[in-house]
Design an enzyme around this catalytic site. Structure first.
Site, PDB file in Angstrom:
ATOM      1  N   LYS A  99      -9.112   2.004  -2.836  1.00 21.65           N
ATOM      2  CA  LYS A  99      -9.736   1.116  -2.102  1.00 21.65           C
ATOM      3  C   LYS A  99     -11.958   1.646  -1.708  1.00 21.65           C
ATOM      4  O   LYS A  99     -12.206   2.435  -1.829  1.00 21.65           O
ATOM      5  CB  LYS A  99      -9.577   1.221  -0.805  1.00 21.65           C
ATOM      6  CG  LYS A  99      -8.924   0.566   0.631  1.00 21.65           C
ATOM      7  CD  LYS A  99      -9.012   1.297   1.359  1.00 21.65           C
ATOM      8  CE  LYS A  99      -8.546   0.830   2.916  1.00 21.65           C
ATOM      9  NZ  LYS A  99      -7.556   1.146   3.831  1.00 21.65           N
ATOM     10  N   GLU A 120       1.217  -1.210  -0.255  1.00 19.72           N
ATOM     11  CA  GLU A 120       0.067   0.220  -0.219  1.00 19.72           C
ATOM     12  C   GLU A 120       0.873   1.129   0.047  1.00 19.72           C
ATOM     13  O   GLU A 120       1.795   1.253   0.657  1.00 19.72           O
ATOM     14  CB  GLU A 120      -0.944  -0.078   1.268  1.00 19.72           C
ATOM     15  CG  GLU A 120      -1.463   1.387   1.607  1.00 19.72           C
ATOM     16  CD  GLU A 120      -2.191   1.436   3.167  1.00 19.72           C
ATOM     17  OE1 GLU A 120      -3.523   1.439   3.073  1.00 19.72           O
ATOM     18  OE2 GLU A 120      -1.726   0.672   3.399  1.00 19.72           O
ATOM     19  N   CYS A 167      -5.507  -3.067   2.910  1.00 18.23           N
ATOM     20  CA  CYS A 167      -4.950  -3.096   4.051  1.00 18.23           C
ATOM     21  C   CYS A 167      -5.829  -3.086   4.847  1.00 18.23           C
ATOM     22  O   CYS A 167      -6.776  -4.575   4.274  1.00 18.23           O
ATOM     23  CB  CYS A 167      -4.915  -1.070   4.979  1.00 18.23           C
ATOM     24  SG  CYS A 167      -4.678  -1.212   6.089  1.00 18.23           S
TER      25      CYS A 167
END
Length: 531
Positions: free
Chosen positions: A344, A284, A394
């Site tokens: 995301k 990330e 994440c």
């Protein structure tokens, strides 16, 4: 002729409950509840003592189940949930103080306020189950074995989506390697939480006269879970691919510092082009600035390398669509120049989006890129030879239902999952092993291998059965190189998501209602005799 109910035809009395406690628990009782909740930390990684969770839940069930008022149950459940949450997520204070530069006192207050909010879900479980017990006049076994476990599971499910959700440290995660983990492909993490609560209730039932039946149920659940682990829910698809998973180990206080930017870009350039592979994945925000801010020709290095070697790249980078809309993204480059983008979807409150009314709080912290734009709920996977790779960023892999939805909705479902993360925000804490444990649950639920490329850990490969097959040490730079087989097919959890868990809860509640009806002597009960 209908005969009157007599003393001889009444349902047998249950073992007497202890005297009803007062409507408010003492401070000592609340402290004990908070400590019991906090002990659940030992059931999760890096400790992995999953039986401790049975004991912690059994303590709560006993205190609430042996004759509490709704008010007392609510307060005990709230304190228990507070202790559970603060212990399970204490590492958030590291991000707030070390990198957000909040004073330690304000950080402690923030964590306690979060714990009080999270504790409301424990309060709901205890209050709702106690209210149903009184409403339906439930016998102790029905309350402990059917109602309280269901309410506990529903409370964790609610915690997973109310106000965008924060389901970290849900009880089911403790059972990845335990027998109950075998139920993951069917009912998911929340269903395992219900079954874990049933096991805890069986321990409480040892104080009742039905102790032998409770022991039998406890054994049946553990044996059934162990047997389900042997089921092959998915199958191999295509040929394996070679992967290189990068762990750059960039200190968090350097990651967004302009003075260290050149060194970060050089490190990842060298790591990504050090050797060819079918897929090379970087963490990330491995590249921590927007593409238009990069040195001229930087991304062309990867395009040229991909064309020469047949390597596909996936790497974390922020991508902007306008001056005010930017996403926490995974970008991809294919050997034929194919471009890929995954944004995301499930953002972290305060870290990646600012909840309404809380900008004053985020302004106190120096967190870069703190107001991202949300990506679509369903996004296409990235093709790598015979395999299709679906990223998640994440914290997103905490939401198993969303990953299952992606697999369920895709015309060509992904065969491999990829998590890219940066947990350097949380220092050397339990956050990294807990996150690895969460990824293992996603593999169990979907029957897909999970690749993990992280900044400082846990960079690992998890097979479709939730086993960590390779891993590199935390907190150091490294590369994990391996061959990985993609998997196809759909587990029940992929097909139905949390519907099977909710169906299990509905079935348990229906059984409890029927038990209460029989106890009250309703139609069809043994107390009614007709002639």
């Amino acid at each position: 002729m209908i005969l009157r109910r007599s003393a001889s035809t009444r349902a047998p009395a249950q073992a007497p409950d202890p005297a009803l406690r007062g409507t408010r628990p003492s401070l000592l009782a609340l402290l004990a509840a908070a400590l019991a909740g906090a002990s659940s930390l030992l059931s999760f990684e890096p400790f992995g003592w999953w039986p401790v969770q049975f004991l912690a839940l059994a303590w709560l069930f006993y205190q609430v189940g042996m004759g509490s008022s709704v008010r007392r149950a609510t307060l005990l459940g709230w304190a228990f949930g507070f202790g559970w949450s603060v212990a399970g997520m204490h590492w958030l204070s590291i991000a707030l103080t070390r990198y957000g530069h909040l004073p330690a006192v304000l950080s402690a207050i923030a964590i306690c306020l979060l714990g009080l909010y999270m504790g409301l879900f424990g309060a709901f479980a205890a209050a709702a189950s106690t209210w149903l017990r009184k409403r339906w006049a439930l016998p102790v076994p029905a309350f402990l074995l059917l109602v309280f476990p269901t309410c506990w599971g529903v409370s964790e499910w609610l915690r997973g989506w109310v106000f965008t959700g924060f389901p970290w440290a849900a009880s089911g995660y403790a059972h990845n390697t335990a027998p109950l983990g075998g139920f993951a492909p069917i009912v998911g993490v929340y269903g395992i939480g219900v079954l874990a609560a049933v096991c805890a209730a069986c321990l409480v039932m040892l104080t009742q006269r039905q102790r032998m039946g409770a022991l039998a149920l406890f054994g049946v659940l553990l044996v059934a879970g162990s047997l389900l682990r042997q089921v092959e829910w998915t199958h191999a698809v295509g040929k394996p691919i070679t992967v290189r998973l990068l762990q750059g180990d960039i200190p968090q206080d350097e990651k967004f510092d302009a003075n260290h930017l050149t060194g970060i870009l050089v490190r990842y350039r060298d790591m990504m082009t050090a050797a060819p592979a079918d897929l090379t994945a970087a963490p990330e925000t491995a590249i921590p600035i927007f593409p238009q801010q990069l040195p001229a020709g930087y991304l062309d290095i990867f395009k040229d390398y991909a064309a020469r070697t047949g390597t596909s790249f996936l790497y974390g980078i922020p991508l902007a669509d306008s001056q005010t809309a930017y996403a926490n993204s995974v970008a991809g480059i294919g050997p034929q120049g194919q471009a890929y983008r995954f944004d995301k979807h499930h953002l972290v409150p305060f870290g990646e989006f600012i909840p309404t009314g809380f900008r004053w709080f985020t302004n106190m912290m120096q967190i870069p890129l703190g107001d991202f734009t949300r990506g679509p709920a369903v996004q296409a996977p990235f093709p790598v030879k015979d395999q299709l790779v679906l990223p998640n960023v994440c914290y997103e892999d905490v939401f198993g239902e969303e990953i299952a939805k992606n697999l369920r909705a895709a015309p060509r479902p992904a065969t491999l999952l990829l998590n890219v993360s940066n947990l350097a925000w949380y220092g050397e804490s339990t956050a990294i092993p807990q996150h690895l444990q969460i990824s293992r649950m996603r593999s169990l639920e979907t029957g897909r291998p999970m690749l993990r490329a992280t900044n400082n850990g846990a960079t690992a490969i998890i097979d479709g059965r939730g086993n960590v097959v390779q891993q590199i040490p935390f907190y150091r730079q490294g590369v994990l190189a391996a061959s990985v087989q993609g998997m196809g097919g759909a587990t029940p959890y992929i097909r139905f998501g949390n519907l099977l868990f909710l169906g299990l809860g509905a079935l348990l509640l229906a059984g409890a209602w029927f038990a209460g009806r029989r106890r009250r002597g309703g139609p069809g009960s043994s107390a009614d005799k007709t002639a």
